[in-house]
Design an enzyme around this catalytic site. Structure first.
Site, PDB file in Angstrom:
ATOM      1  N   HIS A  64       1.145  -9.524   6.005  1.00  0.00           N
ATOM      2  CA  HIS A  64       1.466 -10.945   6.079  1.00  0.00           C
ATOM      3  C   HIS A  64       2.847 -11.049   6.714  1.00  0.00           C
ATOM      4  CE1 HIS A  64      -1.716 -12.163   3.083  1.00  0.00           C
ATOM      5  NE2 HIS A  64      -1.542 -10.899   2.718  1.00  0.00           N
ATOM      6  N   PHE A  65       2.905 -11.461   7.969  1.00  0.00           N
ATOM      7  CA  PHE A  65       4.178 -11.561   8.674  1.00  0.00           C
ATOM      8  C   PHE A  65       4.714 -12.999   8.724  1.00  0.00           C
ATOM      9  CE2 PHE A  65       3.730  -7.407  11.371  1.00  0.00           C
ATOM     10  CZ  PHE A  65       4.023  -6.661  10.242  1.00  0.00           C
ATOM     11  N   ARG A  66       4.041 -13.934   8.048  1.00  0.00           N
ATOM     12  CA  ARG A  66       4.567 -15.257   7.692  1.00  0.00           C
ATOM     13  C   ARG A  66       4.733 -16.257   8.836  1.00  0.00           C
ATOM     14  NH1 ARG A  66       3.300 -14.553   2.551  1.00  0.00           N
ATOM     15  NH2 ARG A  66       4.639 -13.129   1.379  1.00  0.00           N
ATOM     16  N   HIS A 186     -10.564 -11.353  -0.366  1.00  0.00           N
ATOM     17  CA  HIS A 186      -9.719 -11.204  -1.544  1.00  0.00           C
ATOM     18  C   HIS A 186     -10.597 -11.566  -2.725  1.00  0.00           C
ATOM     19  CE1 HIS A 186      -5.703 -11.698  -3.745  1.00  0.00           C
ATOM     20  NE2 HIS A 186      -6.655 -11.931  -4.640  1.00  0.00           N
ATOM     21  N   HIS A 239      -7.794  -4.673  -1.249  1.00  0.00           N
ATOM     22  CA  HIS A 239      -6.899  -4.267  -2.356  1.00  0.00           C
ATOM     23  C   HIS A 239      -7.598  -4.149  -3.720  1.00  0.00           C
ATOM     24  CE1 HIS A 239      -6.864  -8.621  -2.488  1.00  0.00           C
ATOM     25  NE2 HIS A 239      -5.826  -8.761  -1.681  1.00  0.00           N
ATOM     26  N   ASP A 310      -0.829  -4.656   2.391  1.00  0.00           N
ATOM     27  CA  ASP A 310      -0.670  -6.036   1.929  1.00  0.00           C
ATOM     28  C   ASP A 310       0.807  -6.428   1.976  1.00  0.00           C
ATOM     29  OD1 ASP A 310      -1.451  -8.524   1.119  1.00  0.00           O
ATOM     30  OD2 ASP A 310      -1.890  -7.976  -0.954  1.00  0.00           O
ATOM     31  N   HIS A 314       8.903 -11.630   0.172  1.00  0.00           N
ATOM     32  CA  HIS A 314       9.594 -12.821  -0.296  1.00  0.00           C
ATOM     33  C   HIS A 314      11.062 -12.442  -0.453  1.00  0.00           C
ATOM     34  CE1 HIS A 314       5.811 -14.916  -1.271  1.00  0.00           C
ATOM     35  NE2 HIS A 314       5.405 -13.756  -1.762  1.00  0.00           N
TER      36      HIS A 314
END
Length: 448
Positions: A64-66, A186, A239, A310, A314
């Site tokens: 997740h590179f946002r 997921h 995951h 994953d 943050h």
């Protein structure tokens, strides 16, 4: 052999589908042209890999590179820089950005950003992007999943909000009816977790496993497999976090592929929550050591097809909020290779099994064209490692924007020394030595 190459990697131990052997690797035109004793061959450039191991380029199939969205935590440039510093040559990036990657226009926007056409220099490593399944696009996913640069459809059955959450049977059936490629899920049961949110104890991260208990994952995975079998569609379960899911997945390998994370093998609750507090919070949760041992057995038995991280940064300020206000997710793309090489050193898995999980597995599951193998004709994406290097993982060395790792202070044995993209050295001895532009992955199912 008198053939001339652009580069020869000399003196290293090649690890590929044939096992391990002391061989040279000849590269020409960005591709692997020979794997042999090239003592008599010439080259424009030589890389001395004596004492090192030469692996196919490592691929992290869940990050997740946002971007676009909360880029104060991460963006495509910083995340991909962390990847190549960690010996990772390419990533699959997730759709829960803001706005979400759930339309052709947003996928095109992501690809433009990766190419450096928006805001910054783009992505340093190779890449593909998931399209998020929603109730709005569920009937059109067969069109979206085949767009250039798309690695497939991602569905959040739990742990998400808004458009990207598909928790109901009708929505899942529509997704499964539409797809023709393998979709990724997921798998946690949203209804059960909603019923258990009252079990969250303020400021007590150990209660994360009470809210998101094992049954939340188990019943969701059983339901997903049952519905996929009814629809006759292939699925990939992300995951896996419970030992109980391993035999369920093993019994359905004709239909199901699955992923294991380093975190679920390397961190154990409740100790991790007591020591790391919010830094240890992710979805699905870190569980106890006995559970991790069951997951390790799944690794050794070959149940898991791939290993992703994953990677989901943050800021430390956000992670320090009292539970349950603290967000879930940890960085991981830069520490994947050294962390797992240390497990190789400890004897928990073989180097060949690691290569299968992060190179051959992604190639096999998604049909990545020309990637994931050290073989003649394949692209010269290569990860070179020193199995004997002793290092300490540190927050200060992390390239992710949030600047931390849950493994700060952990000593490891095994380290990536070089990252090559298309035959060019882009990382050497912990430094980016060539500013590169990664390319979108191509997939065999999407090629005309």
């Amino acid at each position: 052999m008198t053939q001339n190459f652009d580069m020869i990697i000399r003196g290293g131990t090649v690890v590929n589908a044939s096992g391990r052997a002391r061989l040279d690797v000849g590269i020409k035109g960005g591709k692997i042209a020979a794997i042999a004793d090239l003592t008599q061959a010439g080259s424009g450039e030589t890389l001395d890999a004596t004492g090192l191991h030469i692996l196919p380029g490592v691929i992290d199939t869940q990050v997740h590179f946002r971007e676009p969205g909360p880029t104060h935590k991460e963006d495509l440039e910083s995340g991909s820089r962390a990847a190549i510093l960690g010996g990772v040559t390419g990533v699959f990036e997730m759709p829960n950005t803001n706005p979400t990657t759930s339309t052709a226009a947003m996928l095109e926007d992501k690809l433009a950003r990766a190419a450096g056409k928006v805001d910054h220099g783009g992505m340093h490593c190779h890449h593909a992007f998931y399209v998020g399944g929603t109730h709005a696009n569920a009937d059109h996913l067969h069109e979206l999943e085949r767009l250039p640069g798309c690695c497939g459809v991602k569905v959040f059955m739990g742990a998400s909000t808004g458009d990207l959450l598909i928790a109901d049977d009708d929505g899942l059936r529509r997704v499964l009816a539409s797809i023709s490629r393998r979709a990724s899920f997921h798998s946690e049961d949203e209804d059960r977790m909603s019923e258990r949110r009252h079990l969250a104890r303020e400021g007590d991260w150990t209660s994360h496993t009470d809210v998101r208990d094992k049954e939340s994952a188990i019943i969701s995975t059983e339901r997903l497999i049952r519905m996929a079998r009814e629809a006759g569609k292939r699925i990939h379960v992300l995951h896996i976090s419970t030992a109980e899911e391993v035999p369920i997945l093993a019994a359905n390998k004709d239909l199901v592929t699955c992923e294991i994370l380093p975190n679920h093998l390397s961190l154990y609750g409740p100790e991790a929550y007591e020591t790391l507090q919010g830094r240890a919070q992710q979805n699905p949760p870190i569980r106890d050591q006995a559970n991790a041992m069951g997951l390790w057995e799944g690794v050794r038995q070959g149940v898991f097809d791939v290993m992703g991280t994953d990677h989901a940064p943050h800021t430390l300020e956000e992670k320090a909020k009292p539970y349950p206000l603290s967000p879930s997710g940890m960085p991981g793309v830069q520490t994947l290779v050294p962390l797992m090489l240390d497990w190789v050193h400890r004897g928990a898995l073989t180097l060949e099994r690691f290569v299968d999980l992060v190179c051959h597995g992604p190639n096999r599951v998604w049909g990545i064209a020309g990637k994931g193998r050290l073989a003649v004709g394949y692209d010269a994406d290569i990860t070179i490692v020193d199995l004997n290097a002793r290092r300490t993982l540190r927050d200060a060395d992390q390239a992710n924007k949030s600047g931390w790792t849950p493994y700060d202070g952990r000593e490891v044995r095994g380290w990536p020394t070089h990252t090559l993209l298309m035959g060019r050295v882009v990382m050497q001895e912990d430094e980016v030595v060539l500013e590169s532009k990664g390319e979108p992955y191509r997939f065999s199912e999407c090629l005309a």
